[in-house]
Design a protein around this motif. Structure first.
Motif, PDB file in Angstrom:
ATOM      1  N   ILE A 211       0.881  -1.277   0.008  1.00  0.00           N
ATOM      2  CA  ILE A 211       0.101   0.136   0.121  1.00  0.00           C
ATOM      3  C   ILE A 211       0.932   1.209  -0.090  1.00  0.00           C
ATOM      4  O   ILE A 211       1.826   1.600   0.758  1.00  0.00           O
ATOM      5  CB  ILE A 211      -0.950   0.127   1.273  1.00  0.00           C
ATOM      6  N   PRO A 212       0.857   2.276  -0.970  1.00  0.00           N
ATOM      7  CA  PRO A 212       1.528   3.411  -0.869  1.00  0.00           C
ATOM      8  C   PRO A 212       1.435   4.311   0.425  1.00  0.00           C
ATOM      9  O   PRO A 212       0.404   4.247   1.172  1.00  0.00           O
ATOM     10  CB  PRO A 212       0.937   4.069  -2.083  1.00  0.00           C
ATOM     11  N   ASN A 213       2.280   5.192   0.483  1.00  0.00           N
ATOM     12  CA  ASN A 213       2.282   5.990   1.497  1.00  0.00           C
ATOM     13  C   ASN A 213       2.378   7.479   1.187  1.00  0.00           C
ATOM     14  O   ASN A 213       3.427   7.915   0.781  1.00  0.00           O
ATOM     15  CB  ASN A 213       3.599   5.618   2.826  1.00  0.00           C
ATOM     16  N   PRO A 214       1.385   8.217   1.129  1.00  0.00           N
ATOM     17  CA  PRO A 214       1.234   9.417   0.668  1.00  0.00           C
ATOM     18  C   PRO A 214       2.118  10.349   1.426  1.00  0.00           C
ATOM     19  O   PRO A 214       2.483  11.499   0.905  1.00  0.00           O
ATOM     20  CB  PRO A 214      -0.079   9.759   0.492  1.00  0.00           C
ATOM     21  N   ASP A 215       2.294  10.093   2.519  1.00  0.00           N
ATOM     22  CA  ASP A 215       3.222  10.967   3.533  1.00  0.00           C
ATOM     23  C   ASP A 215       4.581  10.734   3.365  1.00  0.00           C
ATOM     24  O   ASP A 215       5.494  11.770   4.114  1.00  0.00           O
ATOM     25  CB  ASP A 215       2.505  10.689   4.801  1.00  0.00           C
ATOM     26  N   GLU A 220       9.500   7.981  -2.717  1.00  0.00           N
ATOM     27  CA  GLU A 220       9.680   6.753  -1.839  1.00  0.00           C
ATOM     28  C   GLU A 220       7.941   6.481  -1.287  1.00  0.00           C
ATOM     29  O   GLU A 220       7.853   5.670  -0.231  1.00  0.00           O
ATOM     30  CB  GLU A 220      10.417   7.101  -0.324  1.00  0.00           C
ATOM     31  N   ARG A 221       7.000   6.930  -2.012  1.00  0.00           N
ATOM     32  CA  ARG A 221       5.644   6.618  -1.539  1.00  0.00           C
ATOM     33  C   ARG A 221       5.399   5.277  -1.968  1.00  0.00           C
ATOM     34  O   ARG A 221       4.332   4.771  -1.491  1.00  0.00           O
ATOM     35  CB  ARG A 221       5.050   8.072  -2.033  1.00  0.00           C
ATOM     36  N   GLY A 222       6.020   4.695  -2.910  1.00  0.00           N
ATOM     37  CA  GLY A 222       5.473   3.433  -3.453  1.00  0.00           C
ATOM     38  C   GLY A 222       4.406   3.195  -4.438  1.00  0.00           C
ATOM     39  O   GLY A 222       3.873   2.097  -4.514  1.00  0.00           O
ATOM     40  N   TYR A 223       4.056   4.143  -4.972  1.00  0.00           N
ATOM     41  CA  TYR A 223       2.937   4.052  -6.059  1.00  0.00           C
ATOM     42  C   TYR A 223       3.271   3.113  -7.468  1.00  0.00           C
ATOM     43  O   TYR A 223       2.387   2.175  -7.810  1.00  0.00           O
ATOM     44  CB  TYR A 223       2.563   5.343  -6.506  1.00  0.00           C
ATOM     45  N   GLN A 282      -8.801  -5.550  10.442  1.00  0.00           N
ATOM     46  CA  GLN A 282      -8.425  -4.183  10.184  1.00  0.00           C
ATOM     47  C   GLN A 282      -7.231  -4.197   8.849  1.00  0.00           C
ATOM     48  O   GLN A 282      -6.346  -4.982   8.959  1.00  0.00           O
ATOM     49  CB  GLN A 282      -7.710  -3.486  11.190  1.00  0.00           C
ATOM     50  N   SER A 283      -7.637  -3.683   7.817  1.00  0.00           N
ATOM     51  CA  SER A 283      -6.959  -3.674   6.581  1.00  0.00           C
ATOM     52  C   SER A 283      -6.906  -2.145   6.134  1.00  0.00           C
ATOM     53  O   SER A 283      -7.737  -1.443   5.989  1.00  0.00           O
ATOM     54  CB  SER A 283      -7.516  -4.642   5.712  1.00  0.00           C
ATOM     55  N   ASP A 284      -5.691  -1.949   5.341  1.00  0.00           N
ATOM     56  CA  ASP A 284      -5.502  -0.477   4.639  1.00  0.00           C
ATOM     57  C   ASP A 284      -6.260  -0.583   3.227  1.00  0.00           C
ATOM     58  O   ASP A 284      -6.252   0.423   2.645  1.00  0.00           O
ATOM     59  CB  ASP A 284      -4.092  -0.231   4.358  1.00  0.00           C
ATOM     60  N   LEU A 285      -6.764  -1.931   2.937  1.00  0.00           N
ATOM     61  CA  LEU A 285      -7.250  -2.248   1.589  1.00  0.00           C
ATOM     62  C   LEU A 285      -8.992  -1.250   1.288  1.00  0.00           C
ATOM     63  O   LEU A 285      -9.206  -0.508   0.674  1.00  0.00           O
ATOM     64  CB  LEU A 285      -7.366  -3.456   1.172  1.00  0.00           C
ATOM     65  N   PHE A 286      -9.667  -1.940   2.145  1.00  0.00           N
ATOM     66  CA  PHE A 286     -11.144  -1.434   2.296  1.00  0.00           C
ATOM     67  C   PHE A 286     -11.698  -2.098   3.669  1.00  0.00           C
ATOM     68  O   PHE A 286     -11.050  -2.517   4.471  1.00  0.00           O
ATOM     69  CB  PHE A 286     -11.993  -2.217   1.167  1.00  0.00           C
TER      70      PHE A 286
END
Length: 286
Positions: A211-215, A220-223, A282-286
């Motif tokens: 999962i990308p990190n926009p911060d 280095e955000r990983g898109y 708990q998941s960062d996807l949905f």
């Protein structure tokens, strides 16, 4: 030896002894004086050190004597009486609900805002509202932050993704079978359904790891990594479904009607909703 000579010899010995004793006494006296002098210096040094230590702890105690967690007295004194009371009222609500370290971070930010507000004659109530409202908001934000910070184990994420993505694909397959003309429908056998759910969970787990990190800093955000892994995961999923449909004979991979697939999809989607709540997935996807 005559008696007179004996007396003279005894007198000489006594004089020598007295002289030796006097010399020894002088040496001892000098050593005592040196010890006293030395001890006196050490006593003065210890006294000065003790005073310095006491002064240090008195200063530290004065700085830490603020009734608000993490706020020293000097900073606390810069607040108006009303703002001090405002923080104190909030702390009464939070002291048993939040650890000291967390309250410290909250109050440091609030004090900074309050001090800035005082320059324009703004009170704490004008900025934040009532103490009870602020306390409730802080607790809700902390609970939400804790929940977002917790990531479920891999098997939970895979299970949740399997039921979600697998049910969506099964539903679309059943719908296409119901609307397709005779001989044009794409059938998915019972083993292919199982493969569908298994590889859907695997795909979701793979994607959840990137999962990308926009911060993060730019670059280095990983898109790009997220994009590539997502394509690869979806490709593996579709290849697995297609291969099972083509290679597995109908005798062990019988197909159902479109209505059955839609029922299976609905049932697994409901099961996914239930387990997500039940297991608190708990998941960062949905």
């Amino acid at each position: 030896m005559s008696e007179k000579e004996q007396k003279l010899e005894t007198q000489d010995v006594n004089e020598i002894n007295e002289t030796d004793q006097s010399a020894a006494s002088d040496v001892v006296a000098e050593e005592i004086q040196e010890d006293i002098a030395t001890d006196g210096v050490e006593t003065v040094d210890l006294a000065e050190d003790a005073e310095a230590i006491d002064a240090f702890f008195d200063q530290a105690k004065a700085e830490a004597s603020s009734p608000i967690a993490g706020i020293n007295q000097a900073t606390y004194n810069q607040l108006t009486k009303r703002n001090q009371q405002f923080l104190f009222d909030i702390d009464r609500y939070l002291i048993d609900e939040m650890p000291y370290e967390v309250r410290t971070k909250v109050y440091e930010e609030m004090v900074e805002t309050l001090l800035a507000g005082q320059l324009s004659s703004q009170t704490a109530r004008q900025i934040y509202g009532t103490p009870s409202e602020v306390a409730v908001t802080i607790l809700e934000q902390e609970i939400k932050a804790d929940e977002e910070a917790v990531t479920s184990p891999d098997w939970m994420i895979a299970l949740d993704g399997s039921l979600f993505l697998g049910s969506v694909f099964t539903f679309l397959t059943g719908l296409s079978m119901m609307n397709a003309e005779e001989g044009q429908a794409t059938y998915m056998g019972v083993l292919t359904i199982i493969v569908n759910y298994l590889f859907a969970g695997l795909a979701m787990l793979m994607i959840s790891k990137v999962i990308p990190n926009p911060d993060a800093p730019k670059g280095e955000r990983g898109y790009l990594r997220y994009f590539l892994v997502s394509i690869l995961a979806m490709l593996v999923w579709f290849v697995a479904i297609t291969a099972s449909s083509v290679w597995l004979p109908a005798s062990i991979n019988p197909a159902f009607s479109g209505e059955v697939y839609m029922i299976i999809a609905a049932a697994t989607f409901i099961l996914r909703y239930y387990l997500k709540k039940r297991l608190n997935i708990q998941s960062d996807l949905f």
